[in-house]
Motif scaffolding. Structure first.
Motif, PDB file in Angstrom:
ATOM      1  N   HIS A  49      50.197   3.249  40.010  1.00 39.99           N
ATOM      2  CA  HIS A  49      49.401   2.054  39.704  1.00 39.99           C
ATOM      3  C   HIS A  49      49.026   1.253  40.946  1.00 39.99           C
TER       4      HIS A  49
ATOM      5  N   LYS B 272      42.119   0.496  38.835  1.00 42.21           N
ATOM      6  CA  LYS B 272      42.021  -0.767  38.102  1.00 42.21           C
ATOM      7  C   LYS B 272      42.129  -0.535  36.611  1.00 42.21           C
TER       8      LYS B 272
ATOM      9  N   HIS C 183      40.194  -1.720  33.095  1.00 37.27           N
ATOM     10  CA  HIS C 183      38.830  -2.084  32.714  1.00 37.27           C
ATOM     11  C   HIS C 183      38.834  -2.541  31.263  1.00 37.27           C
TER      12      HIS C 183
ATOM     13  N   ASN D 226      37.626  -0.263  28.645  1.00 41.31           N
ATOM     14  CA  ASN D 226      38.410   0.948  28.361  1.00 41.31           C
ATOM     15  C   ASN D 226      39.684   0.664  27.584  1.00 41.31           C
ATOM     16  N   SER D 227      40.447  -0.312  28.087  1.00 41.95           N
ATOM     17  CA  SER D 227      41.815  -0.496  27.597  1.00 41.95           C
ATOM     18  C   SER D 227      42.097  -1.894  27.066  1.00 41.95           C
TER      19      SER D 227
END
Ligand code: DDH
Length: 290
Positions: free
Chosen positions: A173, A177, A179, A182-183
């Motif tokens: 990690h 990044k 986003h 996305n998540s």
């Protein structure tokens, strides 16, 4: 049957180093991607999510069959955004028709770690494409970031990893990044998100508070309010069985690199059987070839 590694006829380290070099060159041409993150984080995550479906109890999932382009795996919410990485690599599937999807996606992760300054990742080819429904894993095999340390420990048990390997793997990690599209999470874990370092652990040991915003529950750093941690990242601090390794890696980047290299190489090979004595390839970085 067993997923036995089968290398395309006549292909050697030299052929795979050529693919490595092409991927590295394309990364270099796209350093501005995603606000300067480049493709490092994206490609590491693609390699990990194609491998992280493995279940040691049922011996299913893993990177062998290269199934992420198929339903339902392609539609798993955890894989949102990874079409970017698959599309990025697709031209090399065309240029090198002998390479399997599983080999290409995992090799992409190796290139990204090494070219962003990380450790050498020993890698072995021989994954074989499948187009069969029975080889596509169900959804829900990738981790949920809203959970706690017990969940993380239990999750990685299914893949066969212990506490030390879990903490080492989460050091990835440092790259890339989150986003929101996305998540539901937002932002990078630190300022050097295009460099593979032990910065994730150094920052994690700093102080963090819950971010006040409309999105998913995540943490931001007290010092600058500009970097993030997921609940599952903060969990590494909350459990003594993880925290001791966070401290080790924050203090010793060489140790982190050595442990990450082993654990990531193992991750990419979950569920694959190699003929006895199959030696891993160690790819030269672009810099080492100059
Ligand atoms: Fe992760 N990760 N990860 N992760 N991960 C996300 C991004 C990236 C979890 C959740 C998320 C690993 C483990 C976990 C990378 C590597 C690795 C995002 C944001 C979430 C959410 C995605 C987005 O919004 O685009 C959780 C939960 C876990 C867990 O195991 C508890 C591991 C093991 C790795 C690894 O590579 C070894 C990387 C790199 C990214 C950045 C992706 C990008 O596009 O940039």
């Amino acid at each position: 049957g067993a997923n036995v590694a089968t290398v395309p006829q006549g292909k050697t380290l030299k052929d795979y180093q050529e693919v490595y070099n092409d991927i590295a060159a394309k990364i270099e041409e796209n350093l501005d991607y995603d606000g300067g993150a480049g493709f490092y984080g994206q490609l590491v995550r693609l390699a990990w999510h194609s491998s992280g479906t493995y279940d040691k109890n049922t011996k299913t999932g893993g990177s062998y069959y290269g199934t992420m382009i198929f339903y339902p795996e392609a539609s798993d919410g955890a894989n949102n955004g990874l079409a970017n990485g698959r599309d990025f690599l697709y031209e090399f599937a065309v240029k090198y028709p002998w390479i399997s999807r599983g080999d290409l996606w995992t090799l992409g992760g190796v290139v990204a770690v090494q070219e962003s300054g990380g450790p050498k990742i020993p890698w072995r080819p021989g994954r074989v494409d499948s187009y069969e429904k029975k080889d596509i894993p169900e959804n829900g095999n990738l981790p949920d970031a809203s959970q706690d340390g017990k969940y993380v420990r239990n999750y990685f048990k299914r893949l066969g990893f212990g506490d030390r390997e879990i903490v080492a793997l989460l050091g990835a990690h440092c790259l890339g990044k989150c986003h929101p599209e996305n998540s539901g999470y937002d932002g990078p874990w630190g300022p050097s998100f295009n460099m593979f370092t032990n910065d994730f652990f150094v920052r994690l040991l700093g102080s963090w508070h819950v971010r006040q915003w409309d999105g998913e529950k995540q943490y931001e750093d007290d010092e600058t309010n500009s970097f993030m941690m997921l609940p599952t990242d903060i969990a590494l601090k909350e459990e003594s069985y993880f925290l001791k390794y966070v401290k080790l890696y924050a203090a010793d980047q060489d140790l982190f690199f050595a442990d990450f290299s082993k654990a990531f190489a193992t991750l990419l090979e979950l569920g694959i059987e190699y003929p006895r004595g199959t030696k891993p390839f160690l790819f030269k970085t672009v810099e080492e070839q100059e």
